[in-house]
Scaffold this active site. Structure first.
Site, PDB file in Angstrom:
ATOM      1  N   GLY A   1      54.331 100.221 -19.623  1.00 53.60           N
ATOM      2  CA  GLY A   1      54.326 101.658 -19.864  1.00 53.60           C
ATOM      3  C   GLY A   1      53.061 102.045 -20.594  1.00 53.60           C
ATOM      4  O   GLY A   1      52.377 101.177 -21.154  1.00 53.60           O
TER       5      GLY A   1
ATOM      6  N   HIS B   1      50.402  91.716 -15.492  1.00 51.54           N
ATOM      7  CA  HIS B   1      51.274  92.335 -14.480  1.00 51.54           C
ATOM      8  C   HIS B   1      51.483  91.392 -13.291  1.00 51.54           C
ATOM      9  O   HIS B   1      50.656  91.352 -12.392  1.00 51.54           O
ATOM     10  CB  HIS B   1      50.659  93.651 -13.993  1.00 51.54           C
ATOM     11  CG  HIS B   1      50.767  94.737 -15.012  1.00 51.54           C
ATOM     12  ND1 HIS B   1      51.890  95.510 -15.149  1.00 51.54           N
ATOM     13  CD2 HIS B   1      49.905  95.143 -15.962  1.00 51.54           C
ATOM     14  CE1 HIS B   1      51.715  96.362 -16.140  1.00 51.54           C
ATOM     15  NE2 HIS B   1      50.518  96.164 -16.656  1.00 51.54           N
TER      16      HIS B   1
ATOM     17  N   LYS C   1      56.041 102.215   2.410  1.00 53.82           N
ATOM     18  CA  LYS C   1      55.979 102.468   3.852  1.00 53.82           C
ATOM     19  C   LYS C   1      56.549 101.317   4.695  1.00 53.82           C
ATOM     20  O   LYS C   1      57.328 101.533   5.612  1.00 53.82           O
ATOM     21  CB  LYS C   1      54.517 102.707   4.235  1.00 53.82           C
ATOM     22  CG  LYS C   1      54.317 103.246   5.620  1.00 53.82           C
ATOM     23  CD  LYS C   1      54.466 104.724   5.614  1.00 53.82           C
ATOM     24  CE  LYS C   1      54.025 105.379   6.885  1.00 53.82           C
ATOM     25  NZ  LYS C   1      54.066 106.851   6.717  1.00 53.82           N
TER      26      LYS C   1
ATOM     27  N   CYS D   1      54.218  93.309 -20.089  1.00 54.30           N
ATOM     28  CA  CYS D   1      53.189  94.125 -20.755  1.00 54.30           C
ATOM     29  C   CYS D   1      53.800  94.895 -21.935  1.00 54.30           C
ATOM     30  O   CYS D   1      54.234  94.294 -22.905  1.00 54.30           O
ATOM     31  CB  CYS D   1      52.523  95.033 -19.728  1.00 54.30           C
ATOM     32  SG  CYS D   1      50.974  95.696 -20.350  1.00 54.30           S
ATOM     33  N   TYR D   2      53.897  96.222 -21.846  1.00 51.99           N
ATOM     34  CA  TYR D   2      54.537  96.989 -22.929  1.00 51.99           C
ATOM     35  C   TYR D   2      55.941  96.442 -23.196  1.00 51.99           C
ATOM     36  O   TYR D   2      56.387  96.388 -24.344  1.00 51.99           O
ATOM     37  CB  TYR D   2      54.592  98.466 -22.525  1.00 51.99           C
ATOM     38  CG  TYR D   2      55.333  99.358 -23.513  1.00 51.99           C
ATOM     39  CD1 TYR D   2      54.758  99.713 -24.726  1.00 51.99           C
ATOM     40  CD2 TYR D   2      56.602  99.852 -23.214  1.00 51.99           C
ATOM     41  CE1 TYR D   2      55.438 100.528 -25.627  1.00 51.99           C
ATOM     42  CE2 TYR D   2      57.288 100.677 -24.099  1.00 51.99           C
ATOM     43  CZ  TYR D   2      56.698 101.012 -25.312  1.00 51.99           C
ATOM     44  OH  TYR D   2      57.370 101.821 -26.195  1.00 51.99           O
TER      45      TYR D   2
ATOM     46  N   ASP E   1      58.364 108.749   8.394  1.00 49.46           N
ATOM     47  CA  ASP E   1      59.161 109.031   7.200  1.00 49.46           C
ATOM     48  C   ASP E   1      60.283 110.026   7.477  1.00 49.46           C
ATOM     49  O   ASP E   1      61.435 109.791   7.108  1.00 49.46           O
ATOM     50  CB  ASP E   1      58.259 109.558   6.070  1.00 49.46           C
ATOM     51  CG  ASP E   1      57.078 108.644   5.825  1.00 49.46           C
ATOM     52  OD1 ASP E   1      57.132 107.497   6.298  1.00 49.46           O
ATOM     53  OD2 ASP E   1      56.107 109.075   5.191  1.00 49.46           O
TER      54      ASP E   1
ATOM     55  N   GLU F   1      53.485  91.705 -10.939  1.00 48.87           N
ATOM     56  CA  GLU F   1      53.902  92.419  -9.730  1.00 48.87           C
ATOM     57  C   GLU F   1      52.735  92.881  -8.862  1.00 48.87           C
ATOM     58  O   GLU F   1      52.928  93.177  -7.689  1.00 48.87           O
ATOM     59  CB  GLU F   1      54.798  93.617 -10.109  1.00 48.87           C
ATOM     60  CG  GLU F   1      54.129  94.760 -10.862  1.00 48.87           C
ATOM     61  CD  GLU F   1      54.002  94.534 -12.376  1.00 48.87           C
ATOM     62  OE1 GLU F   1      54.060  93.374 -12.807  1.00 48.87           O
ATOM     63  OE2 GLU F   1      53.798  95.512 -13.109  1.00 48.87           O
TER      64      GLU F   1
END
Ligand code: XMP
Length: 512
Positions: free
Chosen positions: A54, A168, A368, A81-82, A226, A170
């Site tokens: 964050g 991170h 997507k 992280c945070y 979409d 991810e």
């Protein structure tokens, strides 16, 4: 109930990327606000909790914090992280402003593998983005890894199964990041890989049913991936309570309206209203050459037409949209600038505000490629799912300069030839986008014995992974020659074809 991982969101732009990585590992995850009540978390009975990153510092007044009882639940926790700084400071460690902010790529050295860093090499390149740094460990914790500027880049409390990582895992730039997340899921939390898109469909259908009840929903169908997937999903949940509205704005590609109708009939058997508004759009656009003005007129007219159509339906409560995880594009961040992930969403423009309807956006947590998978699980055809993106203002921004029916016709015919040839040569699916652009430039030619003075068509074909950057595609000479010959011979009004060899940046994909 599958094993669930709860991700508490502290506002990182990567929170949804964490959720996506968990889904990719076939584990069910739920993103919840950082201050979700313990009773809510207990209801889910998660196998593990992830505290996201964050933008705040733990020292900021009012910094977002989870309920402190989450540390007493006996459930494994991973702070990212945070999330790491927060867990460490709430449990008695000390976090300070770093001398050196760590931002971008860093070298991670693993000191001890524990469960979290199991089976990883000793050194890894990881993606950092933090200003604060843990300087003393809380009781019961040990360091698992360090970076140049941080002695506690990864920590563990093996008794309580609390883990932290300063970087991170991810994002794609973190080497073996997926392995770290998988270690948390499967080794620490003992999750089973038993969740898939079909399960997403089931729970999304239930959620839509619950939310909508007996009310009416409308959706603006464009025929793109979409909105088509959103329509199919919502239709599965509530059937004919859904009405789809397709506006033919006169700026569509050759036979597009018929194709959308056909698609609807085959895959989304529900109510479709087709509105023919081409003349209205063209009269409002008459003589307008400025691209932004064109976009504004097209957007505003769309809202008017759509709104008028909805009014005819009586009381409607929900506006459904195929909004994807809204600002984040499905790709890697560009080095040194995670903000490059952010892209403004072109299609949302003002509709909900004006119409005062509640929004129904069942795809808003998906990326997507996940939406494509969902579309497959709903039985939509590859033709719809793999079609190139097409901008909302359509051919309005591909006829350069003023829009006339003649210019639009020339563009439509040329474009259809180009796409045809790309399909038959097998190139279509290798490209991010390909289309023709009508140039308001006339040039001289000869055809037979006659001199011609007609317009120029430019071919545009690009490769890209996210539209943030793009390269012009090196199409084979033979293919370009065939496309050029066909356009000049078959399309009345075009006597010259050029190929656009500009990359993005500094050019853009569209010409306007
Ligand atoms: P550019 O031209 O900025 O385009 O490189 C990036 C991507 O966005 C699409 N695009 C639009 N989509 N409304 C849309 O819905 C628009 O006004 C618009 N302008 C560009 C473009 O086709 C490409 O995929």
């Amino acid at each position: 109930m599958p094993h669930t991982i709860v991700v508490l969101d502290f506002g990182s732009q990567y929170t949804q990327v964490i959720a996506r990585r968990i889904r990719e590992a076939n584990v069910y995850s739920k993103v919840l606000p950082f201050n979700t009540a313990i009773s809510e978390i207990n209801k889910i009975n998660p196998a593990g909790i992830i505290l996201s990153g964050g933008p705040a510092s733990v020292h900021t007044k009012g910094a977002p914090k989870p309920k402190k009882e989450i540390f007493n639940l006996g459930i494994p926790i991973l702070g990212i992280c945070y999330g790491l700084q927060l867990m460490a400071s709430m449990l008695g460690g000390e976090v300070k402003k770093s001398q050196l902010r760590e931002y971008g790529r860093g070298k991670l050295t693993i000191l001890k593998k524990g469960l979290l860093l199991k089976n990883l090499p000793k050194q890894l390149t990881v993606w950092n983005s933090h200003g604060d740094c843990l300087v003393s460990l809380p009781k019961g914790f040990q360091a698992l890894a360090k970076t140049e500027n941080s002695s506690y880049a990864s920590i563990e409390n093996s008794d309580k199964k609390f883990y932290g990582i300063q970087f991170h895992p991810e994002v794609e730039h973190s080497e073996k990041g997926v392995e770290i997340i998988r270690n948390f899921l499967f080794t620490v939390c003992k999750c089973k890989a038993d969740w898939g898109m079909d399960d997403f469909t089931i729970s999304a259908v239930n959620e839509i049913k619950q939310k909508v009840g007996g009310k009416k929903v409308i959706l603006g169908l464009s025929g793109g991936v979409d909105s088509s997937v959103a329509a199919a999903l919502i239709h599965r949940a509530i059937g004919n309570q859904l009405t789809c509205i397709f506006v033919d704005n006169g700026l569509l590609r050759l036979n597009e309206r018929e194709q959308v109708k056909e698609l609807f009939k085959q895959h989304i058997p529900g109510k479709l209203k087709v509105v023919l508004a081409g003349n209205l759009f063209l009269s409002k656009l008459k003589g307008v050459t400025d691209p932004e003005k064109k976009r504004k007129i097209i957007g505003k007219t769309f809202i008017e037409v759509f709104d008028a159509e909805v009014r005819k339906l009586g009381k409607v409560d929900y506006l459904a949209q195929g909004t994807l995880y809204p600002d984040v594009i499905e790709s890697v961040p560009i080095e040194g600038n995670p903000a490059s992930l952010i892209k403004s969403h072109h299609n949302v423009g003002g509709l909900p505000k004006k119409m005062k309807l509640a929004l129904l956006e069942p795809l808003r947590e998906l990326f997507k490629d996940e939406v494509r998978n969902l579309g497959r699980s709903l039985g939509l055809s590859e033709y719809v799912l793999m079609r190139h993106p097409f901008p909302g203002p359509g051919l309005g921004v591909r006829v350069i300069g003023a829009l006339t029916s003649k210019n639009l016709r020339v563009l439509r015919e040329a474009d259809s030839i180009f796409i045809d040839e790309l399909n038959s040569s097998g190139w279509y699916h290798k490209l991010w986008q390909a289309f023709c652009v009508f140039l308001p430039v006339k040039s001289v030619g000869v055809m037979g014995d006659e001199r011609t003075y007609e317009n120029v068509i430019s071919l545009r074909a690009v490769t890209s992974s996210d539209a943030m950057t793009a390269d012009w595609a090196q199409l084979p000479d033979k293919l370009l020659r065939k496309v050029s010959n066909r356009i000049i011979n078959e399309v009345k009004g075009a006597n010259r074809v050029v190929y656009d060899i500009s990359s993005k940046p500094p050019s853009t994909i569209e010409w306007e």
